[in-house]
Design a protein around this motif. Structure first.
Motif, short mmCIF file in Angstrom:
data_model
loop_
_atom_site.label_atom_id
_atom_site.label_comp_id
_atom_site.label_asym_id
_atom_site.label_seq_id
_atom_site.Cartn_x
_atom_site.Cartn_y
_atom_site.Cartn_z
N GLY A 149 -11.84 -2.06 6.47
CA GLY A 149 -11.55 -3.27 5.70
C GLY A 149 -10.77 -3.00 4.42
N GLU A 150 -10.66 -1.73 4.02
CA GLU A 150 -9.93 -1.35 2.81
C GLU A 150 -8.56 -0.81 3.19
N ARG A 151 -7.53 -1.21 2.44
CA ARG A 151 -6.18 -0.70 2.67
C ARG A 151 -5.96 0.51 1.76
N THR A 152 -5.96 1.69 2.37
CA THR A 152 -5.71 2.90 1.60
C THR A 152 -4.53 3.65 2.22
N GLY A 153 -3.80 4.36 1.40
CA GLY A 153 -2.61 5.07 1.88
C GLY A 153 -2.64 6.56 1.67
N GLY A 154 -3.79 7.09 1.22
CA GLY A 154 -3.88 8.52 0.96
C GLY A 154 -4.15 9.32 2.22
N ILE A 155 -3.23 10.18 2.60
CA ILE A 155 -3.39 11.09 3.73
C ILE A 155 -3.95 12.37 3.13
N ARG A 156 -5.21 12.66 3.41
CA ARG A 156 -5.89 13.76 2.74
C ARG A 156 -5.68 15.08 3.45
N GLU A 157 -5.51 16.11 2.62
CA GLU A 157 -5.36 17.47 3.08
C GLU A 157 -6.31 18.34 2.26
N THR A 158 -6.55 19.58 2.68
CA THR A 158 -7.39 20.47 1.89
C THR A 158 -6.67 20.80 0.58
N ARG A 159 -7.39 21.35 -0.36
CA ARG A 159 -6.77 21.72 -1.64
C ARG A 159 -5.69 22.78 -1.44
N ALA A 160 -5.94 23.76 -0.57
CA ALA A 160 -4.94 24.80 -0.31
C ALA A 160 -3.70 24.20 0.35
N ASP A 161 -3.90 23.31 1.33
CA ASP A 161 -2.76 22.66 1.98
C ASP A 161 -2.04 21.74 1.00
N THR B 176 0.86 -1.19 0.00
CA THR B 176 0.00 0.00 0.00
C THR B 176 0.89 1.23 0.00
N VAL B 177 0.76 2.04 -1.04
CA VAL B 177 1.58 3.25 -1.17
C VAL B 177 1.00 4.35 -0.28
N ILE B 178 1.88 5.04 0.45
CA ILE B 178 1.48 6.08 1.39
C ILE B 178 1.90 7.44 0.83
N GLY B 179 0.97 8.40 0.87
CA GLY B 179 1.31 9.74 0.41
C GLY B 179 0.24 10.74 0.77
N PHE B 180 0.58 11.99 0.59
CA PHE B 180 -0.34 13.09 0.84
C PHE B 180 -1.07 13.43 -0.45
N SER B 181 -2.33 13.84 -0.34
CA SER B 181 -3.09 14.24 -1.52
C SER B 181 -4.29 15.07 -1.08
N ALA B 182 -4.88 15.77 -2.07
CA ALA B 182 -6.08 16.56 -1.82
C ALA B 182 -7.16 16.10 -2.78
N ALA B 183 -8.35 15.84 -2.26
CA ALA B 183 -9.48 15.46 -3.12
C ALA B 183 -9.88 16.67 -3.96
N VAL B 184 -10.06 16.46 -5.26
CA VAL B 184 -10.44 17.54 -6.16
C VAL B 184 -11.77 18.17 -5.73
N ASP B 185 -12.68 17.35 -5.21
CA ASP B 185 -13.98 17.88 -4.77
C ASP B 185 -13.93 18.43 -3.33
N GLY B 186 -12.74 18.41 -2.71
CA GLY B 186 -12.57 18.95 -1.37
C GLY B 186 -13.04 18.04 -0.25
N SER B 187 -13.46 16.83 -0.57
CA SER B 187 -14.00 15.92 0.44
C SER B 187 -12.91 15.25 1.27
N ALA B 188 -13.29 14.87 2.47
CA ALA B 188 -12.42 14.06 3.32
C ALA B 188 -12.71 12.59 2.98
N PRO B 189 -11.74 11.72 3.19
CA PRO B 189 -11.99 10.31 2.87
C PRO B 189 -13.01 9.68 3.81
#
Length: 182
Positions: free
Chosen positions: A152-164, A134-147
């Protein structure tokens, strides 16, 4: 005479390699335990970083040196830190279901926009680790949503706001140090 010269060069080379190996081993023994990389298969040392109780968003002590991104697993917070220790920006994040082990990493890849492992379009992706595929990294959702985390799902996206995310994108270039703390 050529045989003697070759033997002498081989002997000197061997002696130099043995000396460098010995000195490297001695230097490795002097590295403090909290800075050593764990042995293959061993659990990594937990890096505890003391907090300032009066300033909860202050950069934690013992969170590394130099220009770096500091990511606190316990606080779900990121600090973008300049070489002199000045915090350029700090912000809260939404963690993924898979955490990297505390330690020091480097930004390994970046993508302007992709679809996240949860199916959401994301931008300003900055990857720095991988845990059991599972790849780990920072990202921002284009629609601004939080995950929406599904344990039960393996996710590696650490979400931040679009500005951050835009600030992270400008700061965390390939090779930039990322320090993960508890």
């Amino acid at each position: 005479m050529a045989g003697t010269s070759a033997a002498m060069v081989a002997g000197l080379t061997t002696a130099a390699l043995v000396t460098v190996g010995f000195l490297g081993h001695r230097a490795a023994e002097q590295v403090p335990a909290e800075l050593r990389r764990p042995e293959a298969g061993a659990a990594p040392a937990v890096r505890e970083a003391p907090r300032d109780g009066n300033r909860p968003t202050a950069l934690p002590a013992r969170s590394g040196r130099g220009t770096r991104v500091v990511y606190s697993l316990d606080d779900d917070r990121v600090w973008l830190v300049e070489a002199d220790g000045t915090v350029r920006r700090t912000f809260g994040v939404s963690p993924s279901t898979v955490d990297p082990a505390p330690g020091t990493y480097r930004v390994t890849s970046r993508s302007g926009s992709v679809t996240g492992s949860d199916g959401v379009p994301v931008e300003h992706v900055v990857r720095f680790a991988s845990v059991d595929g599972t790849v780990i990294g920072f990202s921002a959702a284009v629609d601004g949503s939080a995950p929406e985390l599904d344990p039960g799902e393996r996710t590696g996206g650490i979400r931040e706001t679009r500005a951050d995310g835009a600030a992270m994108w400008r700061f965390a270039t390939i090779g930039r140090k990322v320090v993960v703390i508890r």
